[in-house]
Design a protein around this motif. Structure first.
Motif, PDB file in Angstrom:
ATOM      1  N   THR A  32       0.869  -1.182   0.000  1.00 49.52           N
ATOM      2  CA  THR A  32       0.000   0.000   0.000  1.00 49.52           C
ATOM      3  C   THR A  32       0.898   1.221   0.000  1.00 49.52           C
ATOM      4  N   ARG A  33       0.383   2.359  -0.360  1.00 49.57           N
ATOM      5  CA  ARG A  33       1.239   3.537  -0.358  1.00 49.57           C
ATOM      6  C   ARG A  33       0.427   4.798  -0.167  1.00 49.57           C
ATOM      7  N   ASP A  34       1.125   5.819   0.311  1.00 49.55           N
ATOM      8  CA  ASP A  34       0.513   7.125   0.463  1.00 49.55           C
ATOM      9  C   ASP A  34       0.734   7.896  -0.828  1.00 49.55           C
ATOM     10  N   LEU A  35      -0.277   8.561  -1.287  1.00 50.69           N
ATOM     11  CA  LEU A  35      -0.121   9.457  -2.434  1.00 50.69           C
ATOM     12  C   LEU A  35      -0.044  10.870  -1.880  1.00 50.69           C
ATOM     13  N   LEU A  36       1.064  11.530  -2.159  1.00 46.46           N
ATOM     14  CA  LEU A  36       1.319  12.836  -1.551  1.00 46.46           C
ATOM     15  C   LEU A  36       1.314  13.939  -2.602  1.00 46.46           C
ATOM     16  N   PRO A  37       1.120  15.181  -2.193  1.00 46.58           N
ATOM     17  CA  PRO A  37       1.341  16.277  -3.114  1.00 46.58           C
ATOM     18  C   PRO A  37       2.844  16.390  -3.411  1.00 46.58           C
ATOM     19  N   ASP A  59       2.186  14.784  -6.267  1.00 43.90           N
ATOM     20  CA  ASP A  59       1.676  13.702  -7.120  1.00 43.90           C
ATOM     21  C   ASP A  59       0.147  13.655  -7.172  1.00 43.90           C
ATOM     22  N   THR A  60      -0.502  13.995  -6.056  1.00 42.84           N
ATOM     23  CA  THR A  60      -1.967  13.944  -6.052  1.00 42.84           C
ATOM     24  C   THR A  60      -2.546  14.895  -7.099  1.00 42.84           C
ATOM     25  N   ALA A  61      -1.791  15.951  -7.451  1.00 37.77           N
ATOM     26  CA  ALA A  61      -2.270  16.862  -8.504  1.00 37.77           C
ATOM     27  C   ALA A  61      -2.353  16.120  -9.838  1.00 37.77           C
ATOM     28  N   LEU A  62      -1.397  15.205 -10.074  1.00 29.50           N
ATOM     29  CA  LEU A  62      -1.432  14.403 -11.293  1.00 29.50           C
ATOM     30  C   LEU A  62      -2.653  13.485 -11.302  1.00 29.50           C
ATOM     31  N   TRP A  63      -2.905  12.871 -10.154  1.00 33.16           N
ATOM     32  CA  TRP A  63      -4.070  11.977 -10.044  1.00 33.16           C
ATOM     33  C   TRP A  63      -5.357  12.758 -10.310  1.00 33.16           C
ATOM     34  N   ASN A  64      -5.444  13.957  -9.750  1.00 35.11           N
ATOM     35  CA  ASN A  64      -6.644  14.765  -9.964  1.00 35.11           C
ATOM     36  C   ASN A  64      -6.764  15.213 -11.412  1.00 35.11           C
ATOM     37  N   PHE A  65      -5.630  15.515 -12.025  1.00 30.82           N
ATOM     38  CA  PHE A  65      -5.601  15.895 -13.444  1.00 30.82           C
ATOM     39  C   PHE A  65      -6.142  14.750 -14.297  1.00 30.82           C
ATOM     40  N   VAL A  66      -5.660  13.536 -14.005  1.00 33.29           N
ATOM     41  CA  VAL A  66      -6.124  12.348 -14.729  1.00 33.29           C
ATOM     42  C   VAL A  66      -7.626  12.147 -14.530  1.00 33.29           C
ATOM     43  N   GLU A  67      -8.067  12.215 -13.280  1.00 30.55           N
ATOM     44  CA  GLU A  67      -9.471  11.929 -12.990  1.00 30.55           C
ATOM     45  C   GLU A  67     -10.396  12.978 -13.603  1.00 30.55           C
ATOM     46  N   ALA A  68      -9.954  14.236 -13.614  1.00 27.82           N
ATOM     47  CA  ALA A  68     -10.773  15.288 -14.225  1.00 27.82           C
ATOM     48  C   ALA A  68     -10.901  15.049 -15.732  1.00 27.82           C
ATOM     49  N   ALA A  69      -9.779  14.687 -16.372  1.00 31.45           N
ATOM     50  CA  ALA A  69      -9.803  14.438 -17.819  1.00 31.45           C
ATOM     51  C   ALA A  69     -10.699  13.231 -18.127  1.00 31.45           C
ATOM     52  N   VAL A  70     -10.574  12.199 -17.294  1.00 28.28           N
ATOM     53  CA  VAL A  70     -11.366  10.983 -17.479  1.00 28.28           C
ATOM     54  C   VAL A  70     -12.866  11.286 -17.352  1.00 28.28           C
ATOM     55  N   ARG A  71     -13.222  12.062 -16.334  1.00 33.33           N
ATOM     56  CA  ARG A  71     -14.645  12.397 -16.149  1.00 33.33           C
ATOM     57  C   ARG A  71     -15.173  13.180 -17.345  1.00 33.33           C
ATOM     58  N   ASP A  72     -14.349  14.061 -17.903  1.00 34.23           N
ATOM     59  CA  ASP A  72     -14.736  14.810 -19.109  1.00 34.23           C
ATOM     60  C   ASP A  72     -15.031  13.869 -20.262  1.00 34.23           C
ATOM     61  N   VAL A  73     -14.143  12.893 -20.455  1.00 35.60           N
ATOM     62  CA  VAL A  73     -14.324  11.957 -21.564  1.00 35.60           C
ATOM     63  C   VAL A  73     -15.596  11.125 -21.332  1.00 35.60           C
ATOM     64  N   ASN A 103       4.644  16.461 -15.643  1.00 36.08           N
ATOM     65  CA  ASN A 103       5.337  16.770 -14.423  1.00 36.08           C
ATOM     66  C   ASN A 103       4.316  17.184 -13.359  1.00 36.08           C
ATOM     67  N   ALA A 104       4.392  16.561 -12.187  1.00 39.32           N
ATOM     68  CA  ALA A 104       3.408  16.843 -11.145  1.00 39.32           C
ATOM     69  C   ALA A 104       3.419  18.321 -10.759  1.00 39.32           C
ATOM     70  N   GLU A 105       4.611  18.891 -10.620  1.00 42.34           N
ATOM     71  CA  GLU A 105       4.729  20.311 -10.255  1.00 42.34           C
ATOM     72  C   GLU A 105       3.966  21.189 -11.245  1.00 42.34           C
ATOM     73  N   ALA A 106       4.052  20.781 -12.537  1.00 42.86           N
ATOM     74  CA  ALA A 106       3.479  21.624 -13.588  1.00 42.86           C
ATOM     75  C   ALA A 106       1.953  21.646 -13.540  1.00 42.86           C
ATOM     76  N   VAL A 107       1.334  20.548 -13.083  1.00 38.91           N
ATOM     77  CA  VAL A 107      -0.128  20.548 -13.072  1.00 38.91           C
ATOM     78  C   VAL A 107      -0.696  21.012 -11.728  1.00 38.91           C
ATOM     79  N   GLN A 108       0.177  21.135 -10.720  1.00 44.37           N
ATOM     80  CA  GLN A 108      -0.306  21.581  -9.413  1.00 44.37           C
ATOM     81  C   GLN A 108      -0.630  23.073  -9.464  1.00 44.37           C
ATOM     82  N   LYS A 109      -1.822  23.432  -9.046  1.00 46.04           N
ATOM     83  CA  LYS A 109      -2.230  24.834  -9.078  1.00 46.04           C
ATOM     84  C   LYS A 109      -1.452  25.625  -8.024  1.00 46.04           C
ATOM     85  N   LYS A 110      -0.874  26.723  -8.457  1.00 45.98           N
ATOM     86  CA  LYS A 110      -0.084  27.576  -7.553  1.00 45.98           C
ATOM     87  C   LYS A 110      -0.973  28.702  -7.022  1.00 45.98           C
ATOM     88  N   PRO A 111      -0.614  29.275  -5.862  1.00 48.72           N
ATOM     89  CA  PRO A 111      -1.428  30.389  -5.348  1.00 48.72           C
ATOM     90  C   PRO A 111      -1.395  31.585  -6.308  1.00 48.72           C
TER      91      PRO A 111
END
Ligand code: HAM
Length: 424
Positions: free
Chosen positions: A8-13, A15-29, A326-334
């Motif tokens: 098992t593993r922890d998904l941390l920021p 990286d979680t931004a990548l997961w959310n990016f994937v899931e958002a794109a998937v829901r759109d499709v 790149n996870a950093e690139a998809v993570q929303k910055k303030p």
């Protein structure tokens, strides 16, 4: 120290931004194909998987997390429960339980964790995530049509392309229907009889109980024997052959490339006719990014109506690994870092943060005890576009110093214009 359990593993920021990016794109499709989300429990009666997925599969015979759930009251019976190793059986159970048959064709999708006791390695976990979909309905709804198979496969091609995943390979087969299976199992048993004693213990058992499962064998010494076994493609009856041909014809018509692989039988017992896997080069040994197929008899084997279906599950862990992002690139910055400066300024800063967040801006809030230099450092580290200084003078004048951190230019902005200025 207590650590996360092996596999098992922890998904941390980030990286979680990548997961959310994937899931958002998937829901759109999924939305574009008119699929709707279904959520089923992560544990079910053990029987569901034994009957649905099949007793002789590796998943059911070796990999399930199962326990006896003791009752608390004398009157209740304890029962055997299992963490779901996959979600198709659960969806079909829900389909039967809630009479979704009455709705005609159901196009359902799910995103969630699954559990299998496999040997952990890169791309293989004991808790992993699947993005899956099932198209299921009464035969009159068109659920049996090769058009459904082709649409699901075209959706997957679109999805992978949309995520920028290149070099995927669609492996396609037909594993026939129960008719063909009788003849095929017979031929397999015959072919296995003289060679089974030379094979691994699992194969010796499978050769008798469920010869199709011999194809799941990973033992290197057994592979030359398995290579010579008869192929299902030689045993398809006319309707199955026609169905498979039409799936291929539609795929060609829409321009989705595929490879026929008549050794692909998949590791779950419920499959009929179309079976497929998408592989990806970047994944190494665990190269199956997703798998699926048709399961026309599953509903009936669980006590439900005749409800042909087809579906797939993507390994989300593997999908994220294959992503060229790149996870950093998809993570929303303030958008802005608010720096309260001096005693009593936290209150003013909090008010400003509340206003700006109401305008949908991403706001990071500092602390009045920080020196200005430290606030600048924190704002830069957070990747904020602006820093907003909130000191006593600013509050009195109701205008604030707003500095663009990248450009270095600073302006004085009245409170009412802040959101607009930050957004521009
Ligand atoms: P499956 O082939 O067992 O099919 O799993 C689908 C995908 O889940 C695999 O291709 C892989 O990407 C991912 N996966 C499986 N096990 C692991 C693991 N231990 N660690 C990481 N990823 C894993 C099914 O589960 C079927 N229910 C698919 C389906 C839906 N067929 C019809 N409808």
């Amino acid at each position: 120290m207590i650590k996360a359990i092996r596999g098992t593993r922890d998904l941390l920021p980030p990286d979680t931004a990548l997961w959310n990016f994937v899931e958002a794109a998937v829901r759109d499709v999924f939305r574009a194909y008119n699929f709707h989300e279904i959520r089923t429990p992560i544990f079910e009666e053990t029987q569901l998987f034994a009957r649905g997925v099949g007793e002789d599969t590796d998943i059911v015979s070796k990999e399930m997390y199962t326990w006896e759930d003791r009752s608390r009251a004398e009157s209740e019976k304890g029962q055997s429960l299992t963490l779901r190793p996959e979600n198709t059986a659960g969806v079909v159970r829900a389909y039967i339980e809630h009479n979704l048959q009455a709705r005609g064709l159901n196009k359902l999708y799910y995103i969630g964790p699954q559990f299998r006791r496999e040997r952990p390695q890169k791309g293989r976990y004991r808790q992993f995530y699947q993005i899956g979909a099932e198209v299921i309905g009464p035969p009159t709804s068109g659920s049996e049509s090769p058009a459904r198979d082709a649409e699901v496969l075209e959706l997957l091609a679109t999805l992978l392309d949309r995520l920028g995943i290149e070099n995927w390979n669609l492996q396609l087969n037909s594993v026939g229907c129960p008719n063909d299976r009788v003849a095929y199992n017979e031929a397999l048993r015959k072919a296995l009889e003289p060679v089974a004693p030379k094979m691994c213990a699992d194969c010796q058992r499978r050769a008798v109980t469920n010869p199709l499962r011999v194809f799941d064998c990973k033992v290197p010494e057994d592979q030359p024997i398995i290579e010579k076994l008869p192929r299902i493609s030689q045993f398809l009856d006319e309707p199955c052959r026609k169905h498979f041909e039409e799936v291929q014809a539609i795929l060609k018509s829409v321009g989705v490339e595929f490879q026929i692989n008549d050794r692909l039988v998949r590791g779950l017992d419920y499959y009929t006719r179309t079976a497929f896997e998408f592989t990806h080069g970047a994944l190494g040994a665990q190269n199956a990014i997703l798998g699926g197929g048709r399961y026309d008899g599953l509903s009936e084997s669980l006590g439900g109506p005749n409800a042909p279906g087809i579906g797939f599950a993507i390994g989300e862990d593997r999908l994220v690994l294959a992503l060229n992002q790149n996870a950093e690139a998809v993570q929303k910055k303030p958008d802005v870092y608010i720096a309260p400066l001096g005693d009593g300024m936290n209150r003013e800063a909090a008010r400003l943060a509340r206003e700006l967040r109401r305008h949908d801006l991403v706001v990071e809030l500092g602390d009045e005890t920080f020196r200005l230099k430290k606030s600048f450092e924190l704002a830069t580290k957070a990747g904020a576009r602006y820093i907003l200084i909130v000191g006593e003078n600013e509050v009195k004048a109701d205008t604030f110093a707003l500095k663009n951190l990248a450009a270095g230019e600073q302006v004085t902005v009245p409170r009412a214009e802040l959101a607009g200025k930050i957004r521009s």
